[in-house]
Write an enzyme that holds these catalytic residues in place. Structure first.
Site, mmCIF file in Angstrom:
data_model
loop_
_atom_site.group_PDB
_atom_site.id
_atom_site.type_symbol
_atom_site.label_atom_id
_atom_site.label_comp_id
_atom_site.label_asym_id
_atom_site.label_seq_id
_atom_site.Cartn_x
_atom_site.Cartn_y
_atom_site.Cartn_z
ATOM 1 N N SER A 96 84.346 3.935 -14.436
ATOM 2 C CA SER A 96 83.630 5.215 -14.431
ATOM 3 C C SER A 96 83.523 5.795 -13.017
ATOM 4 C CB SER A 96 82.223 5.032 -14.992
ATOM 5 O OG SER A 96 81.500 6.235 -14.859
ATOM 6 N N LEU A 97 83.737 7.103 -12.929
ATOM 7 C CA LEU A 97 83.606 7.795 -11.643
ATOM 8 C C LEU A 97 82.226 8.420 -11.504
ATOM 9 C CD1 LEU A 97 87.121 9.397 -11.886
ATOM 10 C CD2 LEU A 97 86.425 7.785 -10.094
ATOM 11 N N SER A 98 81.412 8.306 -12.563
ATOM 12 C CA SER A 98 80.094 8.950 -12.542
ATOM 13 C C SER A 98 79.160 8.395 -11.456
ATOM 14 C CB SER A 98 79.423 8.838 -13.917
ATOM 15 O OG SER A 98 80.152 9.598 -14.847
ATOM 16 N N LYS A 108 78.937 7.348 -27.920
ATOM 17 C CA LYS A 108 78.431 8.727 -27.989
ATOM 18 C C LYS A 108 77.817 9.095 -29.343
ATOM 19 C CE LYS A 108 81.290 10.945 -24.451
ATOM 20 N NZ LYS A 108 82.141 12.109 -24.184
ATOM 21 N N ASN A 112 76.306 13.007 -24.912
ATOM 22 C CA ASN A 112 76.742 12.339 -23.674
ATOM 23 C C ASN A 112 75.639 12.275 -22.627
ATOM 24 O OD1 ASN A 112 76.692 14.926 -22.641
ATOM 25 N ND2 ASN A 112 78.621 14.738 -21.538
ATOM 26 N N ASP A 171 79.650 18.314 -22.417
ATOM 27 C CA ASP A 171 81.107 18.452 -22.250
ATOM 28 C C ASP A 171 81.563 19.902 -22.443
ATOM 29 O OD1 ASP A 171 81.863 15.894 -21.539
ATOM 30 O OD2 ASP A 171 82.124 15.214 -23.610
ATOM 31 N N ARG A 228 98.951 16.420 -33.394
ATOM 32 C CA ARG A 228 100.017 15.589 -33.967
ATOM 33 C C ARG A 228 99.645 15.197 -35.395
ATOM 34 N NH1 ARG A 228 100.942 10.053 -30.809
ATOM 35 N NH2 ARG A 228 98.772 9.799 -31.473
ATOM 36 N N ARG A 233 93.459 15.593 -38.787
ATOM 37 C CA ARG A 233 92.382 15.550 -37.776
ATOM 38 C C ARG A 233 92.116 16.954 -37.240
ATOM 39 N NH1 ARG A 233 92.708 11.351 -33.229
ATOM 40 N NH2 ARG A 233 90.459 11.488 -33.371
ATOM 41 N N TYR A 248 92.343 14.350 -15.919
ATOM 42 C CA TYR A 248 92.058 14.525 -14.491
ATOM 43 C C TYR A 248 92.678 13.420 -13.630
ATOM 44 C CZ TYR A 248 88.494 11.339 -16.136
ATOM 45 O OH TYR A 248 87.879 10.282 -16.765
ATOM 46 N N GLY A 259 91.433 19.232 -14.824
ATOM 47 C CA GLY A 259 90.347 18.598 -15.569
ATOM 48 C C GLY A 259 89.182 18.122 -14.708
HETATM 49 P P1 NAP Z 1 90.897 10.965 -27.988
HETATM 50 O O1 NAP Z 1 89.647 11.188 -28.762
HETATM 51 O O2 NAP Z 1 91.498 9.598 -27.956
HETATM 52 O O3 NAP Z 1 92.023 11.992 -28.550
HETATM 53 C C1 NAP Z 1 93.332 11.933 -28.064
HETATM 54 C C2 NAP Z 1 94.143 13.090 -28.638
HETATM 55 O O4 NAP Z 1 95.437 13.042 -28.035
HETATM 56 C C3 NAP Z 1 94.351 13.040 -30.151
HETATM 57 O O5 NAP Z 1 94.295 14.341 -30.666
HETATM 58 C C4 NAP Z 1 95.783 12.469 -30.277
HETATM 59 O O6 NAP Z 1 96.474 12.906 -31.434
HETATM 60 C C5 NAP Z 1 96.440 13.083 -29.055
HETATM 61 N N1 NAP Z 1 97.594 12.312 -28.613
HETATM 62 C C6 NAP Z 1 97.604 11.072 -28.063
HETATM 63 N N2 NAP Z 1 98.881 10.687 -27.786
HETATM 64 C C7 NAP Z 1 99.674 11.715 -28.177
HETATM 65 C C8 NAP Z 1 101.080 11.915 -28.161
HETATM 66 N N3 NAP Z 1 101.916 11.002 -27.657
HETATM 67 N N4 NAP Z 1 101.573 13.085 -28.633
HETATM 68 C C9 NAP Z 1 100.735 14.040 -29.117
HETATM 69 N N5 NAP Z 1 99.394 13.901 -29.174
HETATM 70 C C10 NAP Z 1 98.869 12.736 -28.722
HETATM 71 O O7 NAP Z 1 90.724 11.388 -26.462
HETATM 72 P P2 NAP Z 1 89.628 12.328 -25.795
HETATM 73 O O8 NAP Z 1 88.404 11.538 -25.518
HETATM 74 O O9 NAP Z 1 89.513 13.579 -26.573
HETATM 75 O O10 NAP Z 1 90.322 12.597 -24.361
HETATM 76 C C11 NAP Z 1 91.552 13.288 -24.258
HETATM 77 C C12 NAP Z 1 91.897 13.531 -22.784
HETATM 78 O O11 NAP Z 1 90.891 14.354 -22.185
HETATM 79 C C13 NAP Z 1 91.949 12.258 -21.930
HETATM 80 O O12 NAP Z 1 92.986 12.391 -20.976
HETATM 81 C C14 NAP Z 1 90.606 12.242 -21.230
HETATM 82 O O13 NAP Z 1 90.654 11.568 -19.986
HETATM 83 C C15 NAP Z 1 90.372 13.715 -21.033
HETATM 84 N N6 NAP Z 1 88.956 14.079 -20.935
HETATM 85 C C16 NAP Z 1 88.585 14.768 -19.838
HETATM 86 C C17 NAP Z 1 87.269 15.180 -19.705
HETATM 87 C C18 NAP Z 1 86.885 15.956 -18.490
HETATM 88 O O14 NAP Z 1 85.679 16.086 -18.229
HETATM 89 N N7 NAP Z 1 87.830 16.499 -17.756
HETATM 90 C C19 NAP Z 1 86.323 14.869 -20.689
HETATM 91 C C20 NAP Z 1 86.753 14.162 -21.819
HETATM 92 C C21 NAP Z 1 88.079 13.760 -21.938
HETATM 93 P P3 NAP Z 1 96.304 12.134 -32.852
HETATM 94 O O15 NAP Z 1 95.030 12.652 -33.455
HETATM 95 O O16 NAP Z 1 97.510 12.546 -33.627
HETATM 96 O O17 NAP Z 1 96.260 10.666 -32.556
#
Ligand code: NAP
Length: 290
Positions: A20-22, A71, A92, A108, A157, A161, A232, A253
């Protein structure tokens, strides 16, 4: 500030939590704000979430951030939740109020909107194409619909969902123009091509698998669009590079991560947090030098 008998505790729970970076971001802010608080990371096993929340009450913590996988699980242990948590089923941020009761928030979506805003962009009246249907996609889709987006197309994909997210957002916000389409479909290309704002909420392009084809092909993007990548690490993802090459404006991000943390800190302290200090601490934690 050295911990003493007046020091108050705040922190983040997750499992695992060591990356965690928090703590870096929040402790940098606390120092600058002159608050005698300490922000710690707590590794909490899933079956101990209730006990951890009991600890917030018993030890009188200021509050907590909550990350994966807790969460949703924390909600039943809280006294009250805001409308975002009610709609999304994920919290969160937990705030321990003066009367000792615990309030759950989700920062978020608001963090995403603030990050967009600090780059001079917004979603009001705009067509939004959102890639992904996971936890972050839900929060961002809800925030866009609440903030007056003209339409939101959820592209994933796994189509089912995306349909779940679209249904949830339509029901919670009343915005009728929320659609779901499959990633490989011609509708996906159409939705992205006409969108004003494209948001990648997938984990594609995240370290260590950062050198991959972006989820949005370069040919679908153009000048006049705003492209946001929630990933990010790295800050400058393959998607953002492709978007700039296509003439689009980009938002990374890190801003969302900083702002969701800053909004949490604002809830806990009632004060305006030093966002630039938090951003510097985050970038240092990611090994990025400005
Ligand atoms: P998550 O709940 O695991 O969801 C991942 C999503 O990515 C799903 O929709 C999945 O599709 C899709 N995916 C994964 N591999 C794929 C591929 N090879 N091709 C196409 N789609 C693919 O993840 P999350 O928590 O939402 O986080 C997603 C990203 O956002 C991460 O990189 C995370 O670090 C970032 N994030 C950033 C912040 C911020 O504050 N900047 C906050 C939260 C998250 P399926 O449904 O088909 O599996």
């Amino acid at each position: 500030m050295k911990p003493d008998t007046q020091t108050r505790l705040v922190g983040v729970i997750g499992w695992p939590i060591e990356h965690s970076l928090s703590p870096a971001m929040q402790n940098a802010a606390l120092r600058e704000m002159g608050l005698n608080w300490l922000y710690l990371a707590f590794a909490v096993e899933p079956e101990r979430v209730g006990q951890a929340i009991g600890g917030v009450r018993g030890l009188g913590l200021v509050g907590l951030n909550v990350t994966i996988p807790h969460k949703s699980a924390v909600i039943e242990h809280l006294d009250e939740i805001d409308d975002a948590v009610e709609a999304l089923g994920v919290a969160n941020t937990i705030v321990r109020r003066e009367d000792g009761s615990l309030m759950g928030h989700n920062t978020d979506g608001p963090g995403f909107l603030r990050s967009l805003g600090e780059h001079g962009h917004g979603v009001a009246g705009r067509a939004v194409a959102l890639m992904g249907a996971g936890g972050s996609a839900r929060s961002v889709a809800w925030a866009c619909a609440r903030d007056g987006a003209a339409s939101v197309t959820v592209i994933n994909r796994t189509l089912e969902r995306a349909e779940d997210v679209a249904e949830l957002v339509r029901g919670a916000t009343g915005l009728a123009r929320v659609n779901a389409v499959g990633l490989g479909s011609s509708e996906a290309r159409e939705a992205v091509s006409v969108a004003d704002v494209i948001v990648d909420c997938t984990s594609v392009g995240m370290y260590p698998r950062h050198d991959v084809e972006p989820v949005v092909p370069a040919a679908w993007m153009r000048a006049g669009q705003v492209v946001v990548d929630l990933t990010y690490n790295p800050i400058d993802t393959v998607l953002l590079k492709a978007a700039r090459a296509a003439g689009a404006q980009t938002v990374d991000g890190a801003g969302m991560l900083v702002h969701q943390g800053a909004i949490s800190l604002q809830y806990w302290s009632g004060q305006e947090p030093p966002v630039e200090t938090m951003r510097r601490a985050l970038l240092a934690g990611l090994g990025v030098t400005e």
